[in-house]
Design a protein around this motif. Structure first.
Motif, PDB file in Angstrom:
ATOM      1  N   SER A 123       0.695  -1.299  -0.070  1.00 56.09           N
ATOM      2  CA  SER A 123      -0.031   0.111   0.230  1.00 56.09           C
ATOM      3  C   SER A 123       0.874   1.331  -0.034  1.00 56.09           C
ATOM      4  CB  SER A 123      -0.736  -0.208   1.380  1.00 56.09           C
ATOM      5  OG  SER A 123       0.016   0.101   2.466  1.00 56.09           O
ATOM      6  N   LEU A 124       2.172   1.314   0.841  1.00 57.97           N
ATOM      7  CA  LEU A 124       2.703   2.191   0.907  1.00 57.97           C
ATOM      8  C   LEU A 124       2.971   3.221   1.743  1.00 57.97           C
ATOM      9  CD1 LEU A 124       3.687   3.082  -3.210  1.00 57.97           C
ATOM     10  CD2 LEU A 124       4.886   1.430  -1.901  1.00 57.97           C
ATOM     11  N   GLU A 125       1.836   2.455   2.481  1.00 59.00           N
ATOM     12  CA  GLU A 125       1.554   2.983   3.825  1.00 59.00           C
ATOM     13  C   GLU A 125       2.182   3.069   3.764  1.00 59.00           C
ATOM     14  OE1 GLU A 125      -2.456   2.898   5.274  1.00 59.00           O
ATOM     15  OE2 GLU A 125      -2.446   1.854   4.122  1.00 59.00           O
ATOM     16  N   GLN A 126       2.939   4.822   5.156  1.00 59.00           N
ATOM     17  CA  GLN A 126       3.730   5.057   6.792  1.00 59.00           C
ATOM     18  C   GLN A 126       3.478   5.133   7.309  1.00 59.00           C
ATOM     19  OE1 GLN A 126       6.886   7.208   4.072  1.00 59.00           O
ATOM     20  NE2 GLN A 126       7.375   6.202   3.074  1.00 59.00           N
ATOM     21  N   LYS A 127       4.052   4.404   8.570  1.00 59.13           N
ATOM     22  CA  LYS A 127       3.527   4.826   9.926  1.00 59.13           C
ATOM     23  C   LYS A 127       4.995   5.043  10.724  1.00 59.13           C
ATOM     24  CE  LYS A 127       3.245   0.287  11.317  1.00 59.13           C
ATOM     25  NZ  LYS A 127       2.283  -0.597  11.468  1.00 59.13           N
ATOM     26  N   ASP A 128       5.482   5.819  11.521  1.00 58.06           N
ATOM     27  CA  ASP A 128       6.428   6.560  12.805  1.00 58.06           C
ATOM     28  C   ASP A 128       6.529   4.946  13.366  1.00 58.06           C
ATOM     29  OD1 ASP A 128       7.280   9.032  11.294  1.00 58.06           O
ATOM     30  OD2 ASP A 128       5.639   9.869  12.771  1.00 58.06           O
ATOM     31  N   ILE A 129       8.154   4.616  13.503  1.00 56.10           N
ATOM     32  CA  ILE A 129       7.948   3.503  14.923  1.00 56.10           C
ATOM     33  C   ILE A 129       8.381   4.565  15.645  1.00 56.10           C
ATOM     34  CG2 ILE A 129       9.014   0.917  15.023  1.00 56.10           C
ATOM     35  CD1 ILE A 129       6.734   1.523  12.637  1.00 56.10           C
ATOM     36  N   LEU A 130       9.921   4.890  15.407  1.00 54.38           N
ATOM     37  CA  LEU A 130      10.504   5.255  16.845  1.00 54.38           C
ATOM     38  C   LEU A 130      11.968   6.683  15.964  1.00 54.38           C
ATOM     39  CD1 LEU A 130      12.726   3.330  18.864  1.00 54.38           C
ATOM     40  CD2 LEU A 130      14.313   4.665  17.027  1.00 54.38           C
ATOM     41  N   SER A 131      11.858   7.377  16.945  1.00 49.32           N
ATOM     42  CA  SER A 131      13.012   8.294  17.073  1.00 49.32           C
ATOM     43  C   SER A 131      13.955   8.793  18.214  1.00 49.32           C
ATOM     44  CB  SER A 131      11.931   9.675  16.707  1.00 49.32           C
ATOM     45  OG  SER A 131      11.914  10.317  18.632  1.00 49.32           O
ATOM     46  N   ALA A 132      15.346   9.415  18.333  1.00 47.53           N
ATOM     47  CA  ALA A 132      15.954   9.186  18.912  1.00 47.53           C
ATOM     48  C   ALA A 132      16.975  10.276  19.097  1.00 47.53           C
ATOM     49  CB  ALA A 132      16.279   7.621  19.649  1.00 47.53           C
ATOM     50  N   TYR A 133      17.423  10.657  19.873  1.00 47.15           N
ATOM     51  CA  TYR A 133      18.648  11.344  19.875  1.00 47.15           C
ATOM     52  C   TYR A 133      19.969  11.066  20.442  1.00 47.15           C
ATOM     53  CZ  TYR A 133      15.069  14.247  18.677  1.00 47.15           C
ATOM     54  OH  TYR A 133      13.669  14.587  18.156  1.00 47.15           O
ATOM     55  N   PHE A 134      20.922  10.558  20.306  1.00 47.50           N
ATOM     56  CA  PHE A 134      22.645   9.982  20.503  1.00 47.50           C
ATOM     57  C   PHE A 134      23.088  11.060  20.723  1.00 47.50           C
ATOM     58  CE2 PHE A 134      22.464   5.217  19.728  1.00 47.50           C
ATOM     59  CZ  PHE A 134      20.626   5.166  18.837  1.00 47.50           C
ATOM     60  N   THR A 135      24.013  11.079  21.782  1.00 45.69           N
ATOM     61  CA  THR A 135      25.113  11.549  22.275  1.00 45.69           C
ATOM     62  C   THR A 135      26.953  11.337  22.204  1.00 45.69           C
ATOM     63  OG1 THR A 135      23.880  13.069  22.995  1.00 45.69           O
ATOM     64  CG2 THR A 135      25.841  13.264  23.764  1.00 45.69           C
ATOM     65  N   PHE A 136      27.605  11.255  21.172  1.00 42.98           N
ATOM     66  CA  PHE A 136      29.021  10.801  20.904  1.00 42.98           C
ATOM     67  C   PHE A 136      29.604  11.820  20.589  1.00 42.98           C
ATOM     68  CE2 PHE A 136      25.817   8.395  17.708  1.00 42.98           C
ATOM     69  CZ  PHE A 136      26.341   6.695  18.070  1.00 42.98           C
ATOM     70  N   VAL A 137      31.056  10.889  21.635  1.00 37.36           N
ATOM     71  CA  VAL A 137      32.465  11.903  22.122  1.00 37.36           C
ATOM     72  C   VAL A 137      33.474  11.065  20.755  1.00 37.36           C
ATOM     73  CG1 VAL A 137      32.810  10.892  23.178  1.00 37.36           C
ATOM     74  CG2 VAL A 137      33.866  13.277  23.646  1.00 37.36           C
ATOM     75  N   ALA A 138      34.105  11.693  19.842  1.00 35.87           N
ATOM     76  CA  ALA A 138      34.972  12.055  19.075  1.00 35.87           C
ATOM     77  C   ALA A 138      36.403  11.683  19.658  1.00 35.87           C
ATOM     78  CB  ALA A 138      35.085  12.389  18.061  1.00 35.87           C
ATOM     79  N   VAL A 139      37.318   9.965  19.883  1.00 38.87           N
ATOM     80  CA  VAL A 139      38.200  10.037  20.560  1.00 38.87           C
ATOM     81  C   VAL A 139      39.570   9.437  20.277  1.00 38.87           C
ATOM     82  CG1 VAL A 139      36.680   9.268  23.234  1.00 38.87           C
ATOM     83  CG2 VAL A 139      37.592   7.257  20.608  1.00 38.87           C
ATOM     84  N   ASP A 140      41.497  10.328  20.187  1.00 40.60           N
ATOM     85  CA  ASP A 140      41.094   9.815  19.647  1.00 40.60           C
ATOM     86  C   ASP A 140      42.451   8.320  20.026  1.00 40.60           C
ATOM     87  OD1 ASP A 140      43.215  10.556  22.016  1.00 40.60           O
ATOM     88  OD2 ASP A 140      43.908  11.449  21.659  1.00 40.60           O
ATOM     89  N   ASP A 141      43.312   7.978  19.179  1.00 44.88           N
ATOM     90  CA  ASP A 141      44.045   6.432  19.786  1.00 44.88           C
ATOM     91  C   ASP A 141      44.284   5.599  20.935  1.00 44.88           C
ATOM     92  OD1 ASP A 141      43.803   6.132  16.810  1.00 44.88           O
ATOM     93  OD2 ASP A 141      45.920   6.616  16.984  1.00 44.88           O
ATOM     94  N   ASP A 142      44.165   7.111  22.360  1.00 47.23           N
ATOM     95  CA  ASP A 142      44.488   7.502  23.457  1.00 47.23           C
ATOM     96  C   ASP A 142      42.890   6.609  24.310  1.00 47.23           C
ATOM     97  OD1 ASP A 142      46.747   6.964  23.187  1.00 47.23           O
ATOM     98  OD2 ASP A 142      47.311   8.750  23.345  1.00 47.23           O
ATOM     99  N   HIS A 143      41.779   7.203  23.371  1.00 46.98           N
ATOM    100  CA  HIS A 143      40.966   6.906  23.995  1.00 46.98           C
ATOM    101  C   HIS A 143      40.293   8.815  24.636  1.00 46.98           C
ATOM    102  CE1 HIS A 143      39.181   3.126  23.156  1.00 46.98           C
ATOM    103  NE2 HIS A 143      41.065   2.874  23.017  1.00 46.98           N
ATOM    104  N   LYS A 144      41.265   9.440  24.427  1.00 44.87           N
ATOM    105  CA  LYS A 144      41.175  11.090  24.836  1.00 44.87           C
ATOM    106  C   LYS A 144      39.810  11.810  24.233  1.00 44.87           C
ATOM    107  CE  LYS A 144      43.783  11.470  28.289  1.00 44.87           C
ATOM    108  NZ  LYS A 144      44.874  10.906  28.317  1.00 44.87           N
ATOM    109  N   PRO A 145      39.042  12.767  24.016  1.00 45.72           N
ATOM    110  CA  PRO A 145      38.416  13.341  23.581  1.00 45.72           C
ATOM    111  C   PRO A 145      38.809  14.157  21.919  1.00 45.72           C
ATOM    112  CG  PRO A 145      37.541  12.736  25.909  1.00 45.72           C
ATOM    113  CD  PRO A 145      38.755  12.807  25.306  1.00 45.72           C
ATOM    114  N   VAL A 146      38.587  14.543  21.328  1.00 44.13           N
ATOM    115  CA  VAL A 146      38.819  15.775  20.647  1.00 44.13           C
ATOM    116  C   VAL A 146      37.815  16.325  19.863  1.00 44.13           C
ATOM    117  CG1 VAL A 146      41.058  14.517  20.173  1.00 44.13           C
ATOM    118  CG2 VAL A 146      39.400  13.258  18.790  1.00 44.13           C
ATOM    119  N   GLU A 147      38.653  17.060  19.624  1.00 45.28           N
ATOM    120  CA  GLU A 147      38.490  18.441  18.970  1.00 45.28           C
ATOM    121  C   GLU A 147      37.492  18.267  17.965  1.00 45.28           C
ATOM    122  OE1 GLU A 147      38.225  22.470  17.336  1.00 45.28           O
ATOM    123  OE2 GLU A 147      39.689  21.912  19.220  1.00 45.28           O
ATOM    124  N   ILE A 148      35.603  18.351  17.802  1.00 44.20           N
ATOM    125  CA  ILE A 148      34.906  17.449  16.405  1.00 44.20           C
ATOM    126  C   ILE A 148      34.686  18.590  15.273  1.00 44.20           C
ATOM    127  CG2 ILE A 148      32.805  17.311  15.218  1.00 44.20           C
ATOM    128  CD1 ILE A 148      32.457  15.284  18.494  1.00 44.20           C
TER     129      ILE A 148
END
Lengths: 160, 160, 160, 160, 160, 160
Positions: B103-128
């Motif tokens: 039918s091509l009918e659509q319905k909303d299933i889920l919405s969500a917001y994820f927070t990530f931090v970028a890390v370097d090789d020593d697992h230290k946060p780095v500027e994005i």
């Protein structure tokens, strides 16, 4: 629904991404071929369903080529589109590349061609709306699909 | 890579499709919430990695809303994009809809917001690298992301 | 069953243990966030069902916090309990810690809050038996659940 | 750590809950025996590790009894504890019941006895801290474990 | 179907091969015991069904012995056959060895004995066609199965 | 190891059995094509390894034909053998049939042809010991494999 045709882009998948998990590896530490076949089989079936709005049954898969090994952490980018339709069957082409998210380098992983038939509620084959190739690339694939079909039929004849 | 910014579209996923298999159902015959969380967690992480070209670590998930149940055979269409970046963290918004391929009918299933931090090789946060919203919709999400962050910080303060 | 209330302890899970298998890791060698979400989603749903003796539907998940990475061989210890009930909805709090079975050292892995609604056979929301907090800790969570709900409703209002 | 002994309760698992998903069923629509064996094998191993703080290797499983079929939506409640220790080996008893979350009716699903040996970093068996049964039930199991071991050794002798 | 009997070979499985994938490992890097139990449970059930042409229910598993650890890349070779039938029950013996595909060296991994009962459409036990051992090895297992059953019954009596 | 050759039977798999579980079904209630591809990919790789005692890499899969749908409870019987070897590559043919364990009726499910290359520790292709067909059926497959290879090469040439 008009039977005039539906553009390739209406059902094509151009950016399905999957990260390679430890879970996806074979004993030699590269992406398990059976796993990537499972991924592209699902994907090709969705494209077929999207094109004709019906349950589609896989008749066969041809010319699966494993082009390079993928590794843990690679991001697989999968593409699939209807290359050509015939009366009740269609060819869906699938391509998988792997992207290194750091270097953005890409390498080809797999290409394959799926043949589907659309069926009605009694599992009888039904006519498929023709696919309309629009870009140069789509027209090239449309023409090659016909050649592949000729090869396929020739090969089947030669064996029986 | 210039630190001026990168458009939302450069890392966004707009058409990740997954068919609901018997395998994906809970005992009540609808799509298992834990399964859809697993799907969107993978997807959000890929978007985060694509945006900043680094390993990204999930800090949190907020405001996950299950809007409708999905059923066997539904085709899930998942979308994910970087809504806003701060110094070393970013918000990735995810949305899942279900499409009936007949039918091509659509319905909303889920919405969500994820927070990530970028890390370097020593697992230290780095500027994005900053994300650049371009469309009206992207700008709306960019502004809402700031409000959500304010709520988040206010809430955390109020608990400790 | 009387509608006076049911103690938290009657449905709480306090020692659900899961060892981290190679199978559960993300490409970076730590516990995959989507896997731990799948575990706690199942667990929260069981607590909700145990509390009200009915099918429960997840409305949302809030304030999921990934506090530390877990590693292969860690033993995850999961806890879940009904924090507060309202008329037809309830909040289930979930906490996961990881234990090193050699050193017995523990670290926090995840905390999250699930909102469920109980439904009858026609999928209509039904009244939930009130939860009775008994310990100091349970009373603290009972009160905080109300604050979280206020935040949640405020946030939803601010977006629409 | 003193070698005087450790109570059964220090490592026992008394309320590990798992809901039966469509995913867990055999072709006849009941809980697949191989799936429940996988669950209890993981659980028994955690109890063994918790008791002796070392890597433990499964030597064998005895007297697995499938007592009733479990069905989709049943909540499995699993219990496991160290019944008895010998010099370098120990018996872990496991029991699974199924609970209907509506009626709260319970039925026995499985019982089994696992034998583990604790090993050091060179995979050599090492002495295990003795388990101390405290309740009447624990003492009963402690004594029965000795009988089972005698049977086991007698049986092995009779076959070779 | 004649009730005279059916040879062991008619239902036996003598060369079921499975490669050990990263997916199949426990946190210590060897084949997870619960995984191999899942494999042999499926296999024993197929042998039982093949022998009597009916749905078979697992009553129990006895004397599971883990003889050596298997590793990533090992090829498991599984064997299963009906050792003896009684009126409505039968014993299926299972053996797993691991083969190094380079050196062709083999080591024993597991042996176990499954007891099945055949059931009709109302889940009532039904008579099983007798198994006919033919080779010396099959006759040896036929006789040992009777001893194991005697032990089993003696042990059960001693506990109740 | 002599380079004179190795009979087909030395590496062939003739009775690999797998029961179709609810877990293996697509949304239409029949065996998922991606699942059966995963099964036969593993199997073909084992046959290739067994034949040449080396790590083997899948180059491609050709002429996969889905001949009939399999259903829940069907017992799949899989067969795989080396059809022909060339200098560093070999063709492994795979066939899957489904058996109803009650009626013993069989139907063809799938046939496919895999091409493998054997590699040394530096992932360089190495010479493969020739396969020796012995039965009439094996000789027929040996000859057909050559025709398939010719088709394959012709097709590849025509596309580039």
């Amino acid at each position: 629904m008009s039977m005039e045709g539906k553009p390739v882009a209406a059902s094509a998948i151009i950016d399905q991404v999957i990260e390679v998990f430890p879970n996806d590896l074979n004993p030699h530490g590269t992406l398990f071929g059976g796993r990537v076949m499972q991924i592209v089989d699902s994907l090709a079936a969705i494209v077929a369903k999207r094109h004709c709005g019906r349950v589609c049954v896989t008749l066969g898969i041809d010319s699966v080529r494993f082009l390079n090994p993928a590794r843990r952490g690679d991001i697989l980018v999968c593409m699939a589109s209807v290359n050509k339709t015939w009366c009740t069957s269609m060819e869906v082409g699938v391509k998988v590349i792997a992207e290194d998210f750091r270097s953005l380098e890409q390498k080809d992983i797999l290409s394959a061609y799926f043949t589907f038939v659309a069926v009605d509620d009694d599992h009888k084959p039904v006519e498929i709306i023709p696919v309309l190739p629009e870009t140069e690339e789509q027209i090239k694939r449309f023409n090659e699909a016909e050649k592949r079909r000729t090869f396929r039929l020739a090969q089947e004849t030669s064996h029986h």
